[in-house]
Write a protein that holds these residues in place. Structure first.
Motif, PDB file in Angstrom:
ATOM      1  N   ILE A 257       8.244  10.319 -41.557  1.00 27.13           N
ATOM      2  CA  ILE A 257       7.479   9.072 -41.467  1.00 27.13           C
ATOM      3  C   ILE A 257       8.477   8.046 -40.937  1.00 27.13           C
ATOM      4  O   ILE A 257       9.362   7.606 -41.666  1.00 27.13           O
ATOM      5  CB  ILE A 257       6.904   8.637 -42.823  1.00 27.13           C
ATOM      6  N   SER A 373      -0.712   1.348 -49.857  1.00 25.31           N
ATOM      7  CA  SER A 373       0.383   2.324 -49.887  1.00 25.31           C
ATOM      8  C   SER A 373      -0.100   3.736 -50.174  1.00 25.31           C
ATOM      9  O   SER A 373       0.625   4.709 -49.920  1.00 25.31           O
ATOM     10  CB  SER A 373       1.425   1.908 -50.932  1.00 25.31           C
ATOM     11  N   SER A 378      -0.082   5.747 -44.515  1.00 26.20           N
ATOM     12  CA  SER A 378       1.098   5.150 -45.126  1.00 26.20           C
ATOM     13  C   SER A 378       2.027   6.187 -45.738  1.00 26.20           C
ATOM     14  O   SER A 378       3.243   5.993 -45.754  1.00 26.20           O
ATOM     15  CB  SER A 378       0.680   4.132 -46.194  1.00 26.20           C
ATOM     16  N   CYS A 379       1.467   7.283 -46.237  1.00 29.05           N
ATOM     17  CA  CYS A 379       2.292   8.220 -47.011  1.00 29.05           C
ATOM     18  C   CYS A 379       2.381   9.614 -46.407  1.00 29.05           C
ATOM     19  O   CYS A 379       3.039  10.490 -46.980  1.00 29.05           O
ATOM     20  CB  CYS A 379       1.792   8.306 -48.450  1.00 29.05           C
ATOM     21  N   ARG A 380       1.718   9.839 -45.253  1.00 26.39           N
ATOM     22  CA  ARG A 380       1.825  11.117 -44.567  1.00 26.39           C
ATOM     23  C   ARG A 380       2.098  10.873 -43.091  1.00 26.39           C
ATOM     24  O   ARG A 380       1.790   9.800 -42.559  1.00 26.39           O
ATOM     25  CB  ARG A 380       0.542  11.951 -44.747  1.00 26.39           C
ATOM     26  N   GLU A 381       2.672  11.868 -42.419  1.00 28.37           N
ATOM     27  CA  GLU A 381       2.990  11.700 -41.003  1.00 28.37           C
ATOM     28  C   GLU A 381       1.706  11.721 -40.170  1.00 28.37           C
ATOM     29  O   GLU A 381       0.970  12.705 -40.179  1.00 28.37           O
ATOM     30  CB  GLU A 381       3.939  12.805 -40.527  1.00 28.37           C
ATOM     31  N   ARG A 401      12.286   0.815 -49.265  1.00 24.79           N
ATOM     32  CA  ARG A 401      10.990   1.346 -48.819  1.00 24.79           C
ATOM     33  C   ARG A 401      11.186   2.580 -47.940  1.00 24.79           C
ATOM     34  O   ARG A 401      10.461   3.579 -48.068  1.00 24.79           O
ATOM     35  CB  ARG A 401      10.240   0.266 -48.042  1.00 24.79           C
ATOM     36  N   THR A 405      10.629   7.538 -49.224  1.00 27.37           N
ATOM     37  CA  THR A 405       9.889   8.689 -48.699  1.00 27.37           C
ATOM     38  C   THR A 405      10.756   9.938 -48.817  1.00 27.37           C
ATOM     39  O   THR A 405      11.980   9.862 -48.914  1.00 27.37           O
ATOM     40  CB  THR A 405       9.508   8.497 -47.220  1.00 27.37           C
TER      41      THR A 405
END
Length: 478
Positions: A257, A373, A378-381, A401, A405
């Protein structure tokens, strides 16, 4: 296979210097028109084994000197340049590359081959000061860099020429034999590269190409004569390859990410054009494409306004149109997933500053803000032309931030403060930190690779030839 598919150009296997039909076939789609463009020959298990065996025999028999390997790679670079029209056509058809992206891919490939030729000639060990140890008077020690044997390169669709070059050319420079398995989405450029190497004088068997999906990759992994696996792809697949490889060496360039940070003192006139290019070239299908743009809260309003305008002006659609800057993603299925993720973010409160409805495999360049978020974007490619703006209050907060990840490939930082730049360089848990450049900044001679779930090992010819060779200690007592 239908009658229409049988009339398509064949993309065949290369085993021991001979082009061969596969045990099965599959269609390769034109990624914009979504119609079959080529007929891909898929290797059987026996053909995968034959390719590895041919590579192993060729490695054992090879007497190429470092000078000769360098000369072959230089001649291959010239032949690849000659094939520019065919390469552009393949990149546009199979990869959905725009004219600009295709030309950039070819130029970088040529540079990678030329750098590898240089490394072939200067690959060397070092002297060991044995007489600096007690009772070692008169003893001499040195190391040689020797090849590993058969290198298996498993390559992705998003850079089907230069990423292949970054695995194949250093492997040959180090004296290895290669079995290449390109992506089934984009197989033709790998065949063109192999043909150029053979025409340049590479002995039969030192380059083999087998096509197919996960089954073919697994068959190659099962072959004990493969001594090194060079893989670019998802973290999940990379983890599986690593587990199955056992004690054999690997180089893994995996998912990410990608973040770029814009601090409060950044020069936006210089930063924003780079940010747009890094977020949306190759339709955002680069592991280092900016997915999350962290912007200091003091500058978020200005960045939002200016970036929304720049992104909304990007031309998208048919990659054969010279005005197009963002072509299709690799498949309709990928485009549908990206569309769902955008819709999910908007349903959770995100605002869309630029973007539009999906058109087949084309996702219009999309810019989001106020992204939750927990949203997928926001949290996966994402691996698509989607960028999210996220405000921060301090550089410490931005660094935390990024580090939160599981990935760590590369991060960009725009700032004019040296203390902040060095603080980020020390604290960011990533493979590369680019000051006043984006996360997507890459020069082919640099060491390139990640940390954490983004993998390990380094590409870049100088570094890759060392990954693909080993030191042998020689001592001499007089």
């Amino acid at each position: 296979m239908t009658e229409t598919e049988s009339a398509l150009p064949d993309v065949r296997l290369l085993i021991d210097g001979q082009w061969a039909d596969g045990g099965d076939r599959m269609a390769v789609l034109d990624k914009y028109r979504l119609v079959p463009a080529a007929s891909l020959h898929v290797a059987s298990r026996e053909q995968a084994r034959e390719a590895v065996e041919a590579a192993h025999r060729a490695y054992i028999a090879s007497s190429l000197t470092p000078h000769e390997r360098g000369a072959i790679l230089e001649r291959a670079a010239a032949l690849l340049e000659r094939e520019t029209p065919q390469l552009i056509a393949a990149l546009q058809t199979e990869g959905g590359f725009t004219q600009t992206d295709a030309q950039g891919e070819i130029k970088r490939c040529l540079q990678t081959f030329k750098l590898s030729a240089e490394e072939a000639r200067r690959l060397a060990g070092e002297m060991i000061p044995l007489d600096g140890a007690p009772q070692q008077k008169g003893r001499i020690g040195f190391t040689l860099r020797v090849p590993l044997g058969v290198v298996c390169a498993i390559t992705p669709f998003n850079a089907p020429l230069n990423t292949v070059a970054h695995k194949v050319a250093p492997a040959i420079a180090a004296g290895n034999a290669v079995v290449l398995k390109p992506s089934t989405h984009t197989p033709t450029t790998g065949n063109i590269m192999a043909a150029c190497l053979i025409e340049a004088g590479l002995p039969a068997g030192l380059i083999n190409v087998v096509h197919g999906g996960a089954d073919v990759a697994n068959w190659l992994i099962d072959e004990p004569d493969v001594r090194f696996f060079a893989f670019t792809g998802s973290t999940e697949v990379g983890r599986s390859i690593q587990q199955r490889a056992g004690l054999r060496r690997t180089q893994m360039e995996l998912g990410s990410i990608a973040f770029t940070i814009v601090d409060d003192d950044a020069n936006l006139d210089a930063a924003l054009p780079k940010i747009v290019a890094a977020g949306f070239r190759k339709a955002g299908q680069v592991c280092t494409s900016i997915q999350m743009l962290l912007v200091h809260r003091k500058r978020i309003g200005e960045v939002e306004t200016r970036l929304a305008q720049l992104v909304s002006e990007l031309r998208y659609g048919d990659p054969r149109d010279p005005a197009t800057l963002v072509g299709p993603v690799i498949s309709v299925a990928s485009a549908e997933r990206i569309e769902r993720w955008i819709d999910d973010a908007v349903s959770r409160g995100a605002r869309k500053l630029a973007g539009g409805p999906r058109e087949g495999a084309v996702i219009p360049p999309t810019l989001l803000i106020d992204v939750n978020s927990d949203a997928q974007v926001s949290c996966r490619e994402v691996f698509g032309p989607v960028m999210s703006l996220v405000p921060f209050n301090s550089l410490d907060e931005a660094i935390d931030r990024v580090n939160a990840t599981p990935f760590g490939l590369a991060t960009g930082l725009f700032t004019n403060r040296l203390d902040g730049a060095f603080e980020a360089a020390r604290r960011l848990h990533v493979g590369g930190v680019h000051i006043n450049e984006t996360s997507s900044s890459r020069v082919d001679l640099m060491p390139y690779g990640g940390s954490k779930d983004s993998g390990f090992g380094r590409e870049g010819p100088h570094y890759a030839v060392r990954e693909m060779s080993e030191e042998r200690l020689i001592t001499l007592s007089t």
